[in-house]
Each structure stands twice: as structure tokens, then as C-alpha cells.
Design a protein around this motif. Sequence first.
Motif, PDB file in Angstrom:
ATOM      1  N   LYS A   2       0.827  -1.200   0.000  1.00 15.35           N
ATOM      2  CA  LYS A   2       0.000   0.000   0.000  1.00 15.35           C
ATOM      3  C   LYS A   2       0.866   1.257   0.000  1.00 15.35           C
ATOM      4  N   LYS A   3       0.478   2.236  -0.813  1.00 23.54           N
ATOM      5  CA  LYS A   3       1.207   3.495  -0.902  1.00 23.54           C
ATOM      6  C   LYS A   3       0.806   4.408   0.256  1.00 23.54           C
ATOM      7  N   ILE A   4       1.774   5.117   0.794  1.00 22.50           N
ATOM      8  CA  ILE A   4       1.513   6.013   1.913  1.00 22.50           C
ATOM      9  C   ILE A   4       2.075   7.407   1.630  1.00 22.50           C
ATOM     10  N   THR A   5       1.747   8.328   2.513  1.00 24.55           N
ATOM     11  CA  THR A   5       2.311   9.679   2.476  1.00 24.55           C
ATOM     12  C   THR A   5       3.341   9.803   3.588  1.00 24.55           C
ATOM     13  N   ILE A   6       4.525  10.270   3.234  1.00 27.45           N
ATOM     14  CA  ILE A   6       5.596  10.450   4.219  1.00 27.45           C
ATOM     15  C   ILE A   6       5.896  11.942   4.345  1.00 27.45           C
ATOM     16  N   LEU A 116       1.602  28.181  -1.770  1.00 29.16           N
ATOM     17  CA  LEU A 116       2.444  26.994  -1.898  1.00 29.16           C
ATOM     18  C   LEU A 116       1.807  25.767  -1.250  1.00 29.16           C
ATOM     19  N   VAL A 117       1.144  25.954  -0.104  1.00 31.27           N
ATOM     20  CA  VAL A 117       0.483  24.819   0.550  1.00 31.27           C
ATOM     21  C   VAL A 117      -0.601  24.240  -0.354  1.00 31.27           C
ATOM     22  N   GLU A 118      -1.329  25.096  -1.045  1.00 33.34           N
ATOM     23  CA  GLU A 118      -2.362  24.626  -1.979  1.00 33.34           C
ATOM     24  C   GLU A 118      -1.747  23.746  -3.059  1.00 33.34           C
ATOM     25  N   GLN A 119      -0.607  24.177  -3.605  1.00 34.57           N
ATOM     26  CA  GLN A 119       0.077  23.381  -4.628  1.00 34.57           C
ATOM     27  C   GLN A 119       0.585  22.064  -4.048  1.00 34.57           C
ATOM     28  N   GLN A 120       1.104  22.118  -2.834  1.00 39.99           N
ATOM     29  CA  GLN A 120       1.657  20.925  -2.196  1.00 39.99           C
ATOM     30  C   GLN A 120       0.571  19.884  -1.914  1.00 39.99           C
ATOM     31  N   LYS A 121      -0.571  20.335  -1.450  1.00 40.98           N
ATOM     32  CA  LYS A 121      -1.683  19.408  -1.192  1.00 40.98           C
ATOM     33  C   LYS A 121      -2.122  18.717  -2.482  1.00 40.98           C
ATOM     34  N   GLU A 122      -2.153  19.474  -3.563  1.00 39.26           N
ATOM     35  CA  GLU A 122      -2.548  18.917  -4.853  1.00 39.26           C
ATOM     36  C   GLU A 122      -1.548  17.855  -5.309  1.00 39.26           C
ATOM     37  N   MET A 123      -0.255  18.116  -5.084  1.00 37.39           N
ATOM     38  CA  MET A 123       0.780  17.166  -5.482  1.00 37.39           C
ATOM     39  C   MET A 123       0.632  15.829  -4.765  1.00 37.39           C
ATOM     40  N   GLY A 124       0.122  15.852  -3.536  1.00 38.10           N
ATOM     41  CA  GLY A 124       0.070  14.634  -2.734  1.00 38.10           C
ATOM     42  C   GLY A 124      -1.269  13.941  -2.666  1.00 38.10           C
ATOM     43  N   LYS A 125      -2.183  14.339  -3.514  1.00 39.36           N
ATOM     44  CA  LYS A 125      -3.545  13.792  -3.406  1.00 39.36           C
ATOM     45  C   LYS A 125      -3.617  12.289  -3.684  1.00 39.36           C
ATOM     46  N   ASP A 126      -2.665  11.751  -4.431  1.00 35.16           N
ATOM     47  CA  ASP A 126      -2.683  10.319  -4.764  1.00 35.16           C
ATOM     48  C   ASP A 126      -1.697   9.503  -3.921  1.00 35.16           C
ATOM     49  N   LYS A 127      -1.172  10.102  -2.862  1.00 35.42           N
ATOM     50  CA  LYS A 127      -0.209   9.437  -1.975  1.00 35.42           C
ATOM     51  C   LYS A 127       1.061   9.052  -2.740  1.00 35.42           C
ATOM     52  N   PHE A 141      -0.031  17.784   5.194  1.00 34.19           N
ATOM     53  CA  PHE A 141      -0.546  16.415   5.275  1.00 34.19           C
ATOM     54  C   PHE A 141      -0.733  15.988   6.734  1.00 34.19           C
ATOM     55  N   PRO A 142      -1.722  16.557   7.425  1.00 40.48           N
ATOM     56  CA  PRO A 142      -1.939  16.189   8.833  1.00 40.48           C
ATOM     57  C   PRO A 142      -2.335  14.728   9.008  1.00 40.48           C
ATOM     58  N   ASP A 143      -2.789  14.076   7.931  1.00 42.60           N
ATOM     59  CA  ASP A 143      -3.198  12.667   8.006  1.00 42.60           C
ATOM     60  C   ASP A 143      -2.146  11.724   7.429  1.00 42.60           C
ATOM     61  N   ALA A 144      -0.939  12.207   7.235  1.00 42.94           N
ATOM     62  CA  ALA A 144       0.133  11.362   6.686  1.00 42.94           C
ATOM     63  C   ALA A 144       0.343  10.128   7.556  1.00 42.94           C
ATOM     64  N   GLU A 145       0.558   8.987   6.909  1.00 43.24           N
ATOM     65  CA  GLU A 145       0.751   7.746   7.654  1.00 43.24           C
ATOM     66  C   GLU A 145       2.068   7.728   8.432  1.00 43.24           C
ATOM     67  N   LEU A 146       3.073   8.426   7.911  1.00 47.22           N
ATOM     68  CA  LEU A 146       4.351   8.502   8.625  1.00 47.22           C
ATOM     69  C   LEU A 146       4.824   9.946   8.671  1.00 47.22           C
ATOM     70  N   LYS A 147       5.076  10.420   9.891  1.00 45.06           N
ATOM     71  CA  LYS A 147       5.591  11.779  10.085  1.00 45.06           C
ATOM     72  C   LYS A 147       6.922  11.695  10.830  1.00 45.06           C
ATOM     73  N   ILE A 148       7.918  12.324  10.253  1.00 48.31           N
ATOM     74  CA  ILE A 148       9.245  12.359  10.852  1.00 48.31           C
ATOM     75  C   ILE A 148       9.581  13.810  11.205  1.00 48.31           C
ATOM     76  N   PHE A 149      10.156  14.012  12.383  1.00 46.29           N
ATOM     77  CA  PHE A 149      10.622  15.347  12.766  1.00 46.29           C
ATOM     78  C   PHE A 149      12.108  15.254  13.054  1.00 46.29           C
ATOM     79  N   MET A 150      12.902  15.962  12.236  1.00 42.60           N
ATOM     80  CA  MET A 150      14.352  15.842  12.322  1.00 42.60           C
ATOM     81  C   MET A 150      14.979  17.033  13.037  1.00 42.60           C
ATOM     82  N   THR A 151      15.959  16.719  13.877  1.00 40.11           N
ATOM     83  CA  THR A 151      16.652  17.766  14.613  1.00 40.11           C
ATOM     84  C   THR A 151      18.117  17.388  14.790  1.00 40.11           C
ATOM     85  N   ALA A 152      18.906  18.371  15.161  1.00 38.16           N
ATOM     86  CA  ALA A 152      20.324  18.190  15.477  1.00 38.16           C
ATOM     87  C   ALA A 152      20.781  19.512  16.079  1.00 38.16           C
ATOM     88  N   SER A 153      21.901  19.502  16.762  1.00 42.00           N
ATOM     89  CA  SER A 153      22.390  20.737  17.374  1.00 42.00           C
ATOM     90  C   SER A 153      22.691  21.773  16.294  1.00 42.00           C
TER      91      SER A 153
END
Length: 230
Positions: A2-6, A116-127, A141-153
Amino acid sequence: MKKITIAIDGFSSTGKSTLAKQLANQLGYIYVDTGAMYRAVALFAMQNGYINADFFDKQSLINSLPSIKLQFKFNADLGFAEMYLNEVNVETQIRTIEVSSFVSKVAEVSEVRAKLVEQQKEMGKDKAIVMDGRDIGTIVFPDAELKIFMTASATTRAQRRFEELQQKGDDVTYEAVLKNVEERDYIDTHRVDSPLVKAEDAIEIDNSYLNREEQFQVVLDLVNEITKTL
């Protein structure tokens, strides 16, 4: 499978784009670098005299938004899509320290974000998409199946960015890069519209001591875990 949104969010110079490209290539997904989109708008503002170190004519930029055309065009030789601004390849121009110094200010403008958010949502409509930025898991993508938050010093990120710019031949100092990183962190986390925050269901990865391969494997394992359960 199954295809997901990351959705990959996080601070500047944490390697979000590198990770996102690796995942997209491995999974056969579409990759969208939203940072490149904001950088292209910042470059447009610079080219048209709307922004400099002492001045920002937000209204003129807002008025010009309908005339800004952004496209990603795949470069087979490089293996990834490059950013085009009004049909001109600006991939190299948008990666300079000068553009970096203005991009967070431009990204604060609500009208820019809305466009830009409008364009981004359109790009991801098919996962089947990997998108990185500052507000992908919270706004785009508040409903994305996988959300990563990256950090470093900040010092780690500045050193990485400094070495990257040096390799490109840019004449910069580590101190200037560190200042830019810290200023962007402050603006990104304090703006009123869509500030950089970790989504409640995002998985945080501090990659201060991870190399690219280790980081990629950690996230790929998460993708495989999620797709198995769907």
C-alpha cells in the motif's frame, strides 16, 4: 504494498531533503522539496528588489504571486527534480547563503504559504509521495501515515552546511553559516502562520550522531512497519 504519504519536517540543515530523496528513490515515490519552493519565491523577491538586508516590501511580493510559476523538472543525469522559476532552472541559485538569509522571512508571509500549501496538497492527493519542509505533518498532510521530525544541534548543522557550501566553492565563513542557522531557527519557530513544531504523532530523530546511511535505515524500517499493518 500500500502506498503512503511520508511527511518529513524539522530544522534547517538536518538533511531532510537527502533523506527524502533516498526514500523516494527506494520506494519509487514522488519527492517534493518544499524548501526549494520557498527558496524560489525568495529568489524572485530578491531579483525584483522586494527584499534585501534592510528592507522587505511584502505587499509587492504578495501582488506578484500570480506571476510566479514554480515547477519541478526531473533531471535524469542527476537523478532528481530541479526547481524552475518561471521556466528558468534556478536550482543552483536558490542554494546560496544569500537566499538562505531571506527564505524564512519570505516563508512567514501568509499569502505565500497559502499559495504553496495549496500546490503541495494537490501534489500529494494520490499518496506515494515524500515531502519535506517545516509544516508538512502539521498543515500540508496532517493525516500522513508517517511523520518524521528531524533535529540536530545548531553547531552540528552549521558545520554540515558550511562544508557543503565550501565544496560548492562558496566564499563563506563558519560563523556566518552558524548565525544563519540560528536566525532561521528563531524565525521558523516563532512565526505566527504555521510555525515549525513537531506534530503530536511525529517520530523525532536527532541525527547529530547518525550518518546518512544509518538515518535512512531507521526511517526505512519505520516505513516497512507501517505498510505491513495497512
